[in-house]
Design a protein around this motif. Structure first.
Motif, PDB file in Angstrom:
ATOM      1  N   VAL A 116      -4.832  -7.586  -5.548  1.00 27.24           N
ATOM      2  CA  VAL A 116      -5.598  -6.741  -4.625  1.00 27.24           C
ATOM      3  C   VAL A 116      -4.614  -6.095  -3.653  1.00 27.24           C
ATOM      4  O   VAL A 116      -3.807  -6.788  -3.023  1.00 27.24           O
ATOM      5  CB  VAL A 116      -6.646  -7.564  -3.851  1.00 27.24           C
ATOM      6  CG1 VAL A 116      -7.339  -6.704  -2.796  1.00 27.24           C
ATOM      7  CG2 VAL A 116      -7.664  -8.150  -4.815  1.00 27.24           C
ATOM      8  N   ILE A 117      -4.664  -4.766  -3.553  1.00 26.05           N
ATOM      9  CA  ILE A 117      -3.808  -4.014  -2.632  1.00 26.05           C
ATOM     10  C   ILE A 117      -4.717  -3.276  -1.664  1.00 26.05           C
ATOM     11  O   ILE A 117      -5.587  -2.508  -2.085  1.00 26.05           O
ATOM     12  CB  ILE A 117      -2.901  -3.029  -3.391  1.00 26.05           C
ATOM     13  CG1 ILE A 117      -2.000  -3.792  -4.366  1.00 26.05           C
ATOM     14  CG2 ILE A 117      -2.054  -2.220  -2.414  1.00 26.05           C
ATOM     15  CD1 ILE A 117      -1.167  -2.894  -5.260  1.00 26.05           C
ATOM     16  N   ILE A 118      -4.510  -3.500  -0.378  1.00 17.53           N
ATOM     17  CA  ILE A 118      -5.354  -2.901   0.654  1.00 17.53           C
ATOM     18  C   ILE A 118      -4.558  -1.821   1.375  1.00 17.53           C
ATOM     19  O   ILE A 118      -3.541  -2.102   2.007  1.00 17.53           O
ATOM     20  CB  ILE A 118      -5.850  -3.972   1.641  1.00 17.53           C
ATOM     21  CG1 ILE A 118      -6.727  -4.993   0.890  1.00 17.53           C
ATOM     22  CG2 ILE A 118      -6.622  -3.337   2.791  1.00 17.53           C
ATOM     23  CD1 ILE A 118      -7.106  -6.192   1.713  1.00 17.53           C
ATOM     24  N   ASP A 119      -5.020  -0.592   1.235  1.00 16.40           N
ATOM     25  CA  ASP A 119      -4.409   0.559   1.911  1.00 16.40           C
ATOM     26  C   ASP A 119      -5.145   0.751   3.235  1.00 16.40           C
ATOM     27  O   ASP A 119      -6.155   1.445   3.311  1.00 16.40           O
ATOM     28  CB  ASP A 119      -4.529   1.795   1.010  1.00 16.40           C
ATOM     29  CG  ASP A 119      -3.822   3.012   1.591  1.00 16.40           C
ATOM     30  OD1 ASP A 119      -3.377   2.953   2.750  1.00 16.40           O
ATOM     31  OD2 ASP A 119      -3.732   4.040   0.868  1.00 16.40           O
ATOM     32  N   THR A 120      -4.617   0.124   4.271  1.00 22.16           N
ATOM     33  CA  THR A 120      -5.301   0.138   5.567  1.00 22.16           C
ATOM     34  C   THR A 120      -5.417   1.543   6.123  1.00 22.16           C
ATOM     35  O   THR A 120      -6.467   1.926   6.657  1.00 22.16           O
ATOM     36  CB  THR A 120      -4.547  -0.767   6.559  1.00 22.16           C
ATOM     37  OG1 THR A 120      -4.404  -2.071   5.995  1.00 22.16           O
ATOM     38  CG2 THR A 120      -5.285  -0.866   7.877  1.00 22.16           C
ATOM     39  N   GLY A 121      -4.349   2.342   6.011  1.00 17.73           N
ATOM     40  CA  GLY A 121      -4.355   3.677   6.603  1.00 17.73           C
ATOM     41  C   GLY A 121      -5.412   4.589   6.020  1.00 17.73           C
ATOM     42  O   GLY A 121      -6.019   5.397   6.744  1.00 17.73           O
ATOM     43  N   ASN A 122      -5.659   4.492   4.717  1.00 17.13           N
ATOM     44  CA  ASN A 122      -6.630   5.365   4.051  1.00 17.13           C
ATOM     45  C   ASN A 122      -7.971   4.684   3.796  1.00 17.13           C
ATOM     46  O   ASN A 122      -8.854   5.274   3.171  1.00 17.13           O
ATOM     47  CB  ASN A 122      -6.059   5.864   2.722  1.00 17.13           C
ATOM     48  CG  ASN A 122      -4.900   6.815   2.929  1.00 17.13           C
ATOM     49  OD1 ASN A 122      -5.004   7.780   3.670  1.00 17.13           O
ATOM     50  ND2 ASN A 122      -3.778   6.539   2.281  1.00 17.13           N
ATOM     51  N   THR A 123      -8.102   3.447   4.248  1.00 20.91           N
ATOM     52  CA  THR A 123      -9.340   2.662   4.104  1.00 20.91           C
ATOM     53  C   THR A 123      -9.797   2.582   2.650  1.00 20.91           C
ATOM     54  O   THR A 123     -10.951   2.885   2.321  1.00 20.91           O
ATOM     55  CB  THR A 123     -10.476   3.211   5.003  1.00 20.91           C
ATOM     56  OG1 THR A 123     -10.795   4.547   4.619  1.00 20.91           O
ATOM     57  CG2 THR A 123     -10.086   3.176   6.470  1.00 20.91           C
ATOM     58  N   PHE A 124      -8.874   2.173   1.785  1.00 16.19           N
ATOM     59  CA  PHE A 124      -9.193   1.937   0.379  1.00 16.19           C
ATOM     60  C   PHE A 124      -8.655   0.569  -0.036  1.00 16.19           C
ATOM     61  O   PHE A 124      -7.598   0.129   0.446  1.00 16.19           O
ATOM     62  CB  PHE A 124      -8.572   3.000  -0.532  1.00 16.19           C
ATOM     63  CG  PHE A 124      -9.251   4.333  -0.474  1.00 16.19           C
ATOM     64  CD1 PHE A 124     -10.559   4.494  -0.921  1.00 16.19           C
ATOM     65  CD2 PHE A 124      -8.589   5.441   0.026  1.00 16.19           C
ATOM     66  CE1 PHE A 124     -11.187   5.717  -0.863  1.00 16.19           C
ATOM     67  CE2 PHE A 124      -9.216   6.670   0.087  1.00 16.19           C
ATOM     68  CZ  PHE A 124     -10.516   6.816  -0.355  1.00 16.19           C
ATOM     69  N   LEU A 125      -9.377  -0.079  -0.918  1.00 13.74           N
ATOM     70  CA  LEU A 125      -8.926  -1.318  -1.550  1.00 13.74           C
ATOM     71  C   LEU A 125      -8.775  -1.052  -3.037  1.00 13.74           C
ATOM     72  O   LEU A 125      -9.664  -0.474  -3.668  1.00 13.74           O
ATOM     73  CB  LEU A 125      -9.921  -2.447  -1.304  1.00 13.74           C
ATOM     74  CG  LEU A 125      -9.579  -3.836  -1.868  1.00 13.74           C
ATOM     75  CD1 LEU A 125     -10.159  -4.931  -0.980  1.00 13.74           C
ATOM     76  CD2 LEU A 125     -10.088  -4.014  -3.302  1.00 13.74           C
ATOM     77  N   TYR A 126      -7.629  -1.481  -3.608  1.00 13.57           N
ATOM     78  CA  TYR A 126      -7.348  -1.283  -5.033  1.00 13.57           C
ATOM     79  C   TYR A 126      -7.271  -2.639  -5.727  1.00 13.57           C
ATOM     80  O   TYR A 126      -6.531  -3.526  -5.279  1.00 13.57           O
ATOM     81  CB  TYR A 126      -6.026  -0.536  -5.231  1.00 13.57           C
ATOM     82  CG  TYR A 126      -6.028   0.870  -4.691  1.00 13.57           C
ATOM     83  CD1 TYR A 126      -6.400   1.947  -5.490  1.00 13.57           C
ATOM     84  CD2 TYR A 126      -5.646   1.121  -3.374  1.00 13.57           C
ATOM     85  CE1 TYR A 126      -6.393   3.237  -4.998  1.00 13.57           C
ATOM     86  CE2 TYR A 126      -5.644   2.415  -2.869  1.00 13.57           C
ATOM     87  CZ  TYR A 126      -6.014   3.468  -3.685  1.00 13.57           C
ATOM     88  OH  TYR A 126      -6.018   4.749  -3.193  1.00 13.57           O
ATOM     89  N   PHE A 127      -8.022  -2.781  -6.788  1.00 10.84           N
ATOM     90  CA  PHE A 127      -7.913  -3.954  -7.653  1.00 10.84           C
ATOM     91  C   PHE A 127      -7.153  -3.502  -8.889  1.00 10.84           C
ATOM     92  O   PHE A 127      -7.633  -2.667  -9.665  1.00 10.84           O
ATOM     93  CB  PHE A 127      -9.294  -4.480  -8.042  1.00 10.84           C
ATOM     94  CG  PHE A 127      -9.257  -5.662  -8.975  1.00 10.84           C
ATOM     95  CD1 PHE A 127      -9.052  -6.939  -8.487  1.00 10.84           C
ATOM     96  CD2 PHE A 127      -9.405  -5.493 -10.347  1.00 10.84           C
ATOM     97  CE1 PHE A 127      -8.994  -8.029  -9.344  1.00 10.84           C
ATOM     98  CE2 PHE A 127      -9.352  -6.569 -11.211  1.00 10.84           C
ATOM     99  CZ  PHE A 127      -9.152  -7.845 -10.710  1.00 10.84           C
TER     100      PHE A 127
END
Length: 289
Positions: A116-127
């Motif tokens: 799980v990668i959380i892109d805090t700046g763009n408010t997206f979570l990638y699985f």
């Protein structure tokens, strides 16, 4: 000379003459037979019909002969490998229509599937699905002063979890309940995935309007539908990478390449783990923004 002698001489000459005539006749017969045989063996030229004439006029390609020795001595050219193109993930535009709808996107990463990668700046979570694709979710993240970055693992999972506000949150908001049972009205929503030994969670929300906003105390929130989908995919022990809100990376590098673990010897710059509970913005329950 007497008549008898002349007669003998004439008979003597007559015999060789008859032989000569016979030999000549035989030679003439043989010559005639040979001429007749030769004329019989010669066939007259045949004019082909129009159909055959048209077919014979079509040019026919005949490959030149290949010498076995030359073919054996000349090695076949080795195929030139085609380099794999560098896939740059598309820029995530949070303002695009439907950007926060759960969807599979192109996403280049060095992380193993299931990360799980959380892109805090763009408010997206990638699985991460594979090295080229990921399932993307819209999320809500920590507000200013409550963001953090680092690496954790999923320690445990819970369905419709109970909520115990940490002491630090209660000290900021004394009116908060000390306990709230799991259910549709619970701020943690339908599912929760606990990160390590911290108070941070990836969980649902009973207020989907906060997706795409920075309103929490450090936790990551998804809609109840999305968190249920993610809950089924994520395994206990899975790696969770939270990227810095201002992470920068060079073109062509995976999005998670900008992430660096903090130096263990340096003090952590993360907010207190107790500030991790995500709140619903309703009265008497929401954290003051």
């Amino acid at each position: 000379m007497s008549k008898r002698a002349k007669r003998r001489k004439a008979e003597t000459l007559a015999i060789p003459m008859a032989a000569r005539v016979a030999i000549g006749a035989v030679a003439v017969a043989a010559l005639g037979y040979g001429l007749l045989s030769r004329s019989a063996s010669v066939q007259p030229a045949r004019t082909p019909p129009a159909r055959e004439a048209r077919a014979s006029s079509t040019p026919v390609y005949v490959a030149p002969p290949v010498h076995a020795s030359a073919a054996a001595l000349t090695p076949a050219p080795a195929p030139i490998p085609v380099p794999a193109p560098l896939v740059e993930p598309p820029k995530a535009d949070a303002d695009a229509p439907g950007a926060f709808v759960r969807q599979v996107v192109d996403y280049t990463s060095r992380q193993a599937p299931g990360t799980v990668i959380i892109d805090t700046g763009n408010t997206f979570l990638y699985f991460v699905l594979n090295d080229r694709q990921a399932m993307r979710y819209g999320i809500g993240v920590g507000r200013e002063g409550f963001t953090w970055s680092g690496e954790q693992t999923v320690a445990r999972k819970a369905e419709w979890p109970d909520w115990h506000p940490p002491a630090e949150m209660v000290s900021r908001q004394p009116y908060l309940p000390r306990f709230m049972a799991g259910g549709p009205g619970n701020p943690l929503g339908a599912r929760a995935m606990y990160l390590g030994e911290t108070e941070y969670r990836i969980h649902g929300t009973n207020n989907p309007a906060t997706i795409g906003k920075k309103v929490s105390s450090g936790c990551i929130r998804l809609t109840n539908e999305d968190v249920t989908d993610l809950y089924e995919r994520v395994k206990v022990g899975a790696k969770v990478i939270v990227l810095p809100a201002t992470a920068a990376r060079r073109p062509g590098t995976p999005p998670d390449a900008a992430f660096r673990l903090p130096d263990p010897a340096s003090p952590s710059k993360r907010p207190l783990a107790a500030n991790a509970q995500m709140m619903s913005p309703g009265p008497k329950v929401a954290e003051v923004r």
